[in-house]
Design a protein around this motif. Structure first.
Motif, PDB file in Angstrom:
ATOM      1  N   PRO A  98      26.698  12.857 -91.529  1.00 47.62           N
ATOM      2  CA  PRO A  98      28.203  12.969 -91.146  1.00 47.62           C
ATOM      3  C   PRO A  98      28.221  11.898 -89.762  1.00 47.62           C
ATOM      4  CG  PRO A  98      26.754  14.854 -90.858  1.00 47.62           C
ATOM      5  CD  PRO A  98      26.104  14.258 -91.839  1.00 47.62           C
ATOM      6  N   LEU A  99      29.314  11.685 -89.736  1.00 43.97           N
ATOM      7  CA  LEU A  99      29.541  10.972 -88.434  1.00 43.97           C
ATOM      8  C   LEU A  99      29.211  11.711 -87.017  1.00 43.97           C
ATOM      9  CD1 LEU A  99      32.937   9.356 -89.401  1.00 43.97           C
ATOM     10  CD2 LEU A  99      30.709   8.081 -89.321  1.00 43.97           C
ATOM     11  N   ARG A 100      29.003  11.047 -86.068  1.00 41.39           N
ATOM     12  CA  ARG A 100      28.681  11.649 -84.789  1.00 41.39           C
ATOM     13  C   ARG A 100      29.856  12.202 -83.946  1.00 41.39           C
ATOM     14  NH1 ARG A 100      25.454   7.308 -80.896  1.00 41.39           N
ATOM     15  NH2 ARG A 100      24.883   9.221 -79.929  1.00 41.39           N
TER      16      ARG A 100
ATOM     17  N   TRP B  72      26.849   6.317 -86.608  1.00 44.54           N
ATOM     18  CA  TRP B  72      25.283   6.185 -86.121  1.00 44.54           C
ATOM     19  C   TRP B  72      25.190   4.734 -86.298  1.00 44.54           C
ATOM     20  CZ3 TRP B  72      23.312  10.434 -84.638  1.00 44.54           C
ATOM     21  CH2 TRP B  72      23.613  11.679 -84.884  1.00 44.54           C
ATOM     22  N   ASP B  73      24.198   4.177 -85.423  1.00 41.79           N
ATOM     23  CA  ASP B  73      23.787   2.656 -85.276  1.00 41.79           C
ATOM     24  C   ASP B  73      23.210   2.299 -86.328  1.00 41.79           C
ATOM     25  OD1 ASP B  73      21.833   4.274 -84.466  1.00 41.79           O
ATOM     26  OD2 ASP B  73      21.569   3.241 -82.386  1.00 41.79           O
ATOM     27  N   GLY B  74      22.494   3.039 -87.154  1.00 42.95           N
ATOM     28  CA  GLY B  74      21.650   2.616 -88.126  1.00 42.95           C
ATOM     29  C   GLY B  74      20.365   2.052 -87.662  1.00 42.95           C
TER      30      GLY B  74
END
Lengths: 350, 173
Positions: free
Chosen positions: A167-169, A156-158
């Motif tokens: 969790p990761l994209r 995620w870009d934050g």
């Protein structure tokens, strides 16, 4: 009564007697565990034990001579007396009469073969495999490591505080991760795994004859009996009711697979008028490539053509063919198939 | 018996909720396999191989396969120049009007090739000349017909030749 007979049993059996002398502690242990318990529970528990069954008597041992008996026999024993006959039904894992595995020749489900080494298979092992290895091999000089591969899951870009601890994209285009491409070595050169041939018969709901003809043709062109598939769901647009037979399919492996692919590429495809080949966009991006043949092309298969009058010409089905390879991406699979003579046209995807 | 059947059906438990555990026997069916023959396949270039097939013919001779199809032999000059005349239209045309048109087309082709080769030296007069030459040749070819037919035949012939060549090129590609 059983406890009274025990000493006589041990006396009559010299072999058991010897055992008794050799392992006195073992016997005493057994005695402590079983015999004492039995005296207590004599009313409820059946006191008989396999240890207490008397062995064969002396006369029986003397008369036991199977060789002489077989010589005395005038005609040979019927095969049912000595042959293992597999059970017709599988009655569960606890049943004493278990069927042998399907790989055993005596099994009812055993399929013998292969009976020949197909030409395409021979050519693959003698020629294509080494060529494919040469084309797909990436060399890393000794002492150097391949560069780090990119992350499979995006982060995620934050931009939002809610991105923390997520969790990761998943990858773009859906949640499914594509297969990884292992470096190709002599151990994992892509090869053919199986071929699915299937045909959805639109008219099966109204007239089952179409399904029968499709099955016959499928069997003729693939050398394998076709399986009928039933609709999983009710779809009104396709006139499908749940559970009604709607398509026939065949899974080819081994000898049949190579024979079929060779036949398709050598004889069937060149006879299609204005044929360009298979679309380069075909494939599921995991190494399986599919295409279809119309009814007129199915009619030009040598097995159908020789007996064309036997099939109602309006009922000849169109078929879909999916070639599954052990390649993990379509590029390698396409290279493998084009080495086997399958032409591709257009832009090659993935 | 007809009296008992409805009673039994009424007593049966619903199939969705089994009343007690049961393990029915599974039939182990022998797989059905079609009989296969060994067939000798003869390809159009004479090469042969055997395969297993349900077809009872011992020999299969193919007239069209990968050995004589342009898609599998893109560099074959023989297949490239081969003429597609499956409907017999070209033959019918030749029966009617003779083969002079073929010769014309071949000459054109040669001329084009020559032109392409000679493009580098540069000949600006060539494209201008060609229609006249063509006209002359066509006049020679159809000299047997009447004067009225001349113009028509010429026009038609030219158009047809052009259309055919274009179509052929498109088909090959």
């Amino acid at each position: 009564m059983a406890s009274q007979r025990v000493p006589s049993v041990f006396q009559s059996l010299p072999l058991r007697k010897r055992d008794f002398h050799n392992f006195p502690c073992l016997c005493s242990c057994r005695k402590a565990s079983t015999f004492n318990g039995m005296t207590e529970l004599s009313e409820d528990v059946d006191p008989s034990s396999s240890m207490q069954i008397p062995g064969p008597s002396e006369e029986h041992l003397a008369s036991f001579d199977p060789i002489a008996r077989s010589k005395r026999r005038k005609r040979p024993l019927p095969s049912s007396r000595y042959k293992f006959r597999p059970p017709k039904y599988y009655r569960g894992p606890l049943h004493p009469h278990q069927p042998p595995p399907p790989t055993a020749p005596e099994s009812r489900e055993f399929i013998p073969g292969p009976f020949s080494l197909p030409r395409l298979q021979q050519t693959y092992h003698s020629t294509f495999a080494s060529d494919l290895l040469t084309l797909m091999y990436t060399h890393h000089p000794p002492g150097t490591l391949p560069g780090p591969s990119g992350p499979r899951l995006r982060s995620w870009d934050g931009s939002s505080p809610y991105h923390k601890n997520r969790p990761l994209r998943p990858p773009r285009g859906g949640p499914a991760l594509p297969l990884l491409r292992r470096p190709i070595t002599f151990r994992n050169i892509p090869r053919l795994e199986k071929i699915h041939v299937h045909s959805f018969v639109k008219e099966a709901g109204s007239d089952s004859a179409h399904l029968h003809v499709a099955g016959m043709i499928m069997q003729a062109i693939t050398n394998v009996r076709a399986t009928v598939f039933r609709a999983k769901h009710t779809i009104a647009n396709f006139n499908l009711r749940k559970g009604s037979p709607c398509s026939v399919g065949v899974e080819l492996r081994g000898e049949d697979m190579y024979n079929f692919l060779a036949k398709v590429t050598e004889v069937v495809m060149p006879r299609i008028k204005d044929y360009q080949g298979i679309s380069g966009k075909s494939g599921d991006s995991n190494g399986d490539i599919g295409w279809g043949f119309g009814p007129d092309t199915v009619g030009t298969f040598p097995e159908v053509e020789i007996n064309y009058d036997a099939y109602p010409s309006k009922m000849i089905p169109a078929v879909h063919i999916v070639v599954c390879t052990t390649a993990t991406n379509d590029k390698d699979a396409r290279l493998l198939l084009s080495s086997m003579g399958v032409p591709f046209y257009g832009k090659h995807m993935n | 018996m007809p009296l008992i059947a409805p009673l039994r059906r009424a007593c049966l438990p619903s199939p969705s909720i089994p009343q007690r555990q049961c393990r029915h026997a599974t039939v182990l069916r022998r797989p059905k396999r079609p009989y296969t023959f060994t067939q000798l396949v003869t390809l159009s270039d004479g090469s042969t191989y055997t395969h297993r097939t349900t077809s009872p013919a011992p020999v299969y001779t193919s007239t069209k396969d990968t050995r004589n199809t342009l898609l599998w032999n893109p560099s074959s000059q023989k297949l490239l120049t081969a003429e597609v005349d499956e409907a017999g239209k070209l033959r019918a045309f030749r029966d009617k009007f003779g083969r002079g048109w073929d010769a014309r087309r071949m000459e054109e082709k040669d001329a084009e090739e020559g032109k392409e080769e000679e493009e580098e030296p540069g000949e600006p007069g060539e494209p201008g000349k060609e229609p006249e030459e063509r006209e002359d040749n066509l006049m020679d070819l159809i000299s047997g017909f009447g004067l009225e037919a001349e113009g028509k035949g010429e026009a038609r012939g030219v158009r047809e030749g052009k259309g055919k060549s274009g179509k052929r090129k498109g088909g090959e590609r």
